[in-house]
Motif scaffolding. Structure first.
Motif, PDB file in Angstrom:
ATOM      1  N   THR A  99       0.873  -1.429   0.047  1.00 64.56           N
ATOM      2  CA  THR A  99       0.263  -0.033   0.112  1.00 64.56           C
ATOM      3  C   THR A  99       0.725   1.332   0.344  1.00 64.56           C
ATOM      4  O   THR A  99       2.239   1.103   0.215  1.00 64.56           O
ATOM      5  CB  THR A  99      -0.947   0.169   1.660  1.00 64.56           C
ATOM      6  OG1 THR A  99       0.237  -0.347   2.793  1.00 64.56           O
ATOM      7  CG2 THR A  99      -2.060  -1.166   1.152  1.00 64.56           C
ATOM      8  N   GLY A 100       0.488   2.321  -0.473  1.00 63.12           N
ATOM      9  CA  GLY A 100       1.145   4.133  -0.374  1.00 63.12           C
ATOM     10  C   GLY A 100       1.396   4.249  -0.946  1.00 63.12           C
ATOM     11  O   GLY A 100       2.844   4.531  -0.740  1.00 63.12           O
ATOM     12  N   SER A 101       1.612   3.046  -2.881  1.00 60.73           N
ATOM     13  CA  SER A 101       2.319   4.031  -3.552  1.00 60.73           C
ATOM     14  C   SER A 101       2.182   5.203  -4.004  1.00 60.73           C
ATOM     15  O   SER A 101       1.077   5.563  -3.849  1.00 60.73           O
ATOM     16  CB  SER A 101       2.179   3.098  -4.661  1.00 60.73           C
ATOM     17  OG  SER A 101       1.798   1.309  -5.140  1.00 60.73           O
ATOM     18  N   PRO A 102       3.362   5.707  -4.679  1.00 60.11           N
ATOM     19  CA  PRO A 102       3.651   7.584  -4.958  1.00 60.11           C
ATOM     20  C   PRO A 102       2.421   7.411  -6.171  1.00 60.11           C
ATOM     21  O   PRO A 102       2.537   6.809  -6.754  1.00 60.11           O
ATOM     22  CB  PRO A 102       4.946   7.218  -4.836  1.00 60.11           C
ATOM     23  CG  PRO A 102       5.538   6.662  -5.316  1.00 60.11           C
ATOM     24  CD  PRO A 102       4.502   5.147  -4.930  1.00 60.11           C
ATOM     25  N   PRO A 103       1.945   8.393  -5.992  1.00 63.17           N
ATOM     26  CA  PRO A 103       0.746   9.019  -7.352  1.00 63.17           C
ATOM     27  C   PRO A 103       2.073   9.506  -8.803  1.00 63.17           C
ATOM     28  O   PRO A 103       2.842   9.727  -8.721  1.00 63.17           O
ATOM     29  CB  PRO A 103       0.849  10.604  -7.494  1.00 63.17           C
ATOM     30  CG  PRO A 103       0.648  10.858  -5.952  1.00 63.17           C
ATOM     31  CD  PRO A 103       2.417   9.647  -5.362  1.00 63.17           C
ATOM     32  N   LEU A 104       1.492   8.604  -9.077  1.00 65.05           N
ATOM     33  CA  LEU A 104       2.331   8.218 -11.191  1.00 65.05           C
ATOM     34  C   LEU A 104       1.137   8.969 -12.157  1.00 65.05           C
ATOM     35  O   LEU A 104       0.194   8.437 -11.989  1.00 65.05           O
ATOM     36  CB  LEU A 104       1.758   7.214 -11.544  1.00 65.05           C
ATOM     37  CG  LEU A 104       2.344   6.317 -12.904  1.00 65.05           C
ATOM     38  CD1 LEU A 104       4.821   6.967 -13.336  1.00 65.05           C
ATOM     39  CD2 LEU A 104       2.280   4.905 -13.042  1.00 65.05           C
ATOM     40  N   ASP A 156      -4.120   1.126  -9.268  1.00 63.52           N
ATOM     41  CA  ASP A 156      -2.781   1.280  -8.714  1.00 63.52           C
ATOM     42  C   ASP A 156      -1.730  -0.119  -8.968  1.00 63.52           C
ATOM     43  O   ASP A 156      -2.376  -1.442  -9.666  1.00 63.52           O
ATOM     44  CB  ASP A 156      -2.788   0.752  -7.084  1.00 63.52           C
ATOM     45  CG  ASP A 156      -1.796   0.291  -5.995  1.00 63.52           C
ATOM     46  OD1 ASP A 156      -1.027   0.464  -6.444  1.00 63.52           O
ATOM     47  OD2 ASP A 156      -2.268   0.061  -5.024  1.00 63.52           O
ATOM     48  N   ILE A 157      -1.098   0.519  -9.448  1.00 65.89           N
ATOM     49  CA  ILE A 157      -0.103  -0.718 -10.979  1.00 65.89           C
ATOM     50  C   ILE A 157       0.856  -1.286 -10.310  1.00 65.89           C
ATOM     51  O   ILE A 157       1.827  -0.131  -8.666  1.00 65.89           O
ATOM     52  CB  ILE A 157       0.426   0.207 -11.642  1.00 65.89           C
ATOM     53  CG1 ILE A 157      -1.009   0.865 -12.576  1.00 65.89           C
ATOM     54  CG2 ILE A 157       1.144  -0.367 -12.978  1.00 65.89           C
ATOM     55  CD1 ILE A 157      -0.523   2.760 -13.422  1.00 65.89           C
ATOM     56  N   ASP A 162      14.403  -0.116  -4.570  1.00 66.72           N
ATOM     57  CA  ASP A 162      13.636   1.353  -3.650  1.00 66.72           C
ATOM     58  C   ASP A 162      11.922   0.818  -4.075  1.00 66.72           C
ATOM     59  O   ASP A 162      11.912   0.154  -4.161  1.00 66.72           O
ATOM     60  CB  ASP A 162      13.348   2.524  -4.344  1.00 66.72           C
ATOM     61  CG  ASP A 162      14.994   3.634  -4.120  1.00 66.72           C
ATOM     62  OD1 ASP A 162      16.120   3.035  -3.577  1.00 66.72           O
ATOM     63  OD2 ASP A 162      14.818   4.124  -5.294  1.00 66.72           O
ATOM     64  N   THR A 163      11.806   1.046  -1.963  1.00 64.52           N
ATOM     65  CA  THR A 163      10.423   0.300  -1.865  1.00 64.52           C
ATOM     66  C   THR A 163       9.146   0.313  -2.802  1.00 64.52           C
ATOM     67  O   THR A 163       8.470  -0.784  -2.903  1.00 64.52           O
ATOM     68  CB  THR A 163      10.373   1.124  -0.683  1.00 64.52           C
ATOM     69  OG1 THR A 163      11.184   0.663   0.001  1.00 64.52           O
ATOM     70  CG2 THR A 163       8.794   0.428   0.192  1.00 64.52           C
ATOM     71  N   TYR A 164       9.613   1.717  -3.641  1.00 64.21           N
ATOM     72  CA  TYR A 164       8.394   2.004  -4.660  1.00 64.21           C
ATOM     73  C   TYR A 164       8.308   1.732  -5.708  1.00 64.21           C
ATOM     74  O   TYR A 164       7.717   2.435  -6.508  1.00 64.21           O
ATOM     75  CB  TYR A 164       7.415   2.504  -4.220  1.00 64.21           C
ATOM     76  CG  TYR A 164       6.822   2.653  -2.498  1.00 64.21           C
ATOM     77  CD1 TYR A 164       5.041   2.118  -2.556  1.00 64.21           C
ATOM     78  CD2 TYR A 164       7.248   4.054  -1.464  1.00 64.21           C
ATOM     79  CE1 TYR A 164       4.627   2.289  -1.467  1.00 64.21           C
ATOM     80  CE2 TYR A 164       5.974   3.456  -0.583  1.00 64.21           C
ATOM     81  CZ  TYR A 164       4.961   3.174  -0.399  1.00 64.21           C
ATOM     82  OH  TYR A 164       4.299   2.805   1.108  1.00 64.21           O
ATOM     83  N   GLY A 199       3.064   2.344  -8.774  1.00 57.98           N
ATOM     84  CA  GLY A 199       2.649   3.928  -8.903  1.00 57.98           C
ATOM     85  C   GLY A 199       0.833   4.006  -8.994  1.00 57.98           C
ATOM     86  O   GLY A 199       0.140   2.401  -8.880  1.00 57.98           O
ATOM     87  N   LEU A 200       0.176   4.812  -7.834  1.00 56.22           N
ATOM     88  CA  LEU A 200      -0.972   5.393  -8.407  1.00 56.22           C
ATOM     89  C   LEU A 200      -1.523   5.900  -9.028  1.00 56.22           C
ATOM     90  O   LEU A 200      -0.770   6.893  -8.796  1.00 56.22           O
ATOM     91  CB  LEU A 200      -1.545   5.269  -7.148  1.00 56.22           C
ATOM     92  CG  LEU A 200      -2.451   5.318  -6.458  1.00 56.22           C
ATOM     93  CD1 LEU A 200      -3.191   3.807  -7.074  1.00 56.22           C
ATOM     94  CD2 LEU A 200      -2.835   6.672  -5.005  1.00 56.22           C
TER      95      LEU A 200
END
Ligand code: BEZ
Ligand code: FE
Length: 290
Positions: free
Chosen positions: A105-110, A145-146, A163-165, A169-170
């Motif tokens: 959860t918590g993917s960064p905006p894309l 959420d990709i 890296d974690t993310y 991407g979201l």
């Protein structure tokens, strides 16, 4: 009941369920125990085999933690996760497919047109499509959420070098319902096979491979969330996915587009893709709630 026999034990179990047992729990537990008892009778299960099963469950528990979900993996390779998915899939929507254990959860905006490829040296894939309702109209504001593996076949949570993310991407679509992003061509990879589930796969003469795929969770207000994947039609493991996740409508063509044809604007990589690239168009249909 003091005279429990191999013939009446299933009924005795049902009789032990208390008056106030929730009706759905009674139905599910009753069916589970009926089938479990039938399985032991049908196979004439021995003590040694029963014990092996118990040890397997103990090992699955021991190896599981916050990031490793061996019981989910067991359910996946037995086809149970996919069966439960298909039982509740609405025919008017895009097919759902396994979530798998690597979603975070918590993917960064894309942003629409954004890039997940980063500096990885692998062919560029442009993925796009429209999120629609069953009547074909776009769904503004839907989110995707990709996530996928890096070109080494590892998800970020499995790979200390990412890296974690990384490859997460979201994306929120605009009024036209269109999503679009660039990434690397996903690769086929193996599910974790260094634990008890891997032992079962090997004992059954099965491999641990999944066909390459992109994962999406698509959500929009008033619609059923969709957990799905998209697969390229030329993947060698399409007909033997070890977790049974492939559905006909999720198999798409990854088209090779010639050098110089990458869109000149609208993408983070516009002007930066001089070579041939791949493109996949995958529209997603969500089903209204209720
Ligand atoms: C995945 O696609 O990420 C996955 C699904 C089931 C088991 C392991 C991995
Ligand atoms: Fe996956």
């Amino acid at each position: 009941m003091r005279n429990v026999t191999k013939d009446n034990i299933t009924d005795v179990f049902m009789g032990y369920l208390g008056e106030g047992t929730d009706p759905r729990l009674r139905e599910v537990m009753g069916s589970l125990v009926r089938h479990l008892h039938a399985f032991a009778r049908e196979t004439n299960l021995t003590h040694a085999e029963w014990n092996m099963g118990i040890q397997f469950l103990e090992r699955a528990g021991e190896i599981s933690d916050k990031e490793r979900h061996e019981f989910v993996l067991l359910s996946d390779v037995l086809g149970l996760s996919s069966l439960v998915d298909m039982l509740h899939n609405a025919p008017e929507g895009t097919s759902s497919s396994v979530l798998g254990p690597f979603h975070i959860t918590g993917s960064p905006p894309l942003h629409v047109g954004g890039d997940l490829r980063q500096d990885f040296d692998a062919p560029v894939l442009l993925a796009e499509g429209v999120v629609r309702a069953p009547d074909g109209s776009p769904i503004p504001g839907a989110t995707l959420d990709i996530w996928q593996t890096a070109p080494n076949g590892l998800y970020s949570s499995q790979d200390p070098d990412q890296d974690t993310y990384s490859f997460h991407g979201l994306q929120t679509v605009g009024d036209d319902g269109r999503y679009a992003f660039t990434t690397v061509r996903p690769v086929e990879y193996t599910v974790p096979s260094d634990g008890p589930v891997g032992d079962i796969l090997r004992a059954c003469g099965r491999h641990p491979w999944r066909p390459s795929h992109l994962h999406y969770i698509v959500e929009a207000e008033g619609y059923k969330p969709l957990v799905t994947e998209v697969f390229p039609e030329d993947d060698p493991y399409l007909d033997q996915d070890t977790v049974f996740g492939v559905r006909e409508d999720l198999v798409m063509r990854y088209e090779t587009r010639p050098a110089g044809s990458f869109p000149a604007e609208g993408f983070a990589l516009s002007g930066k893709v001089p070579e041939d690239y791949l493109a996949v168009t995958f529209d997603l249909t969500l089903v209204p709630l209720g």
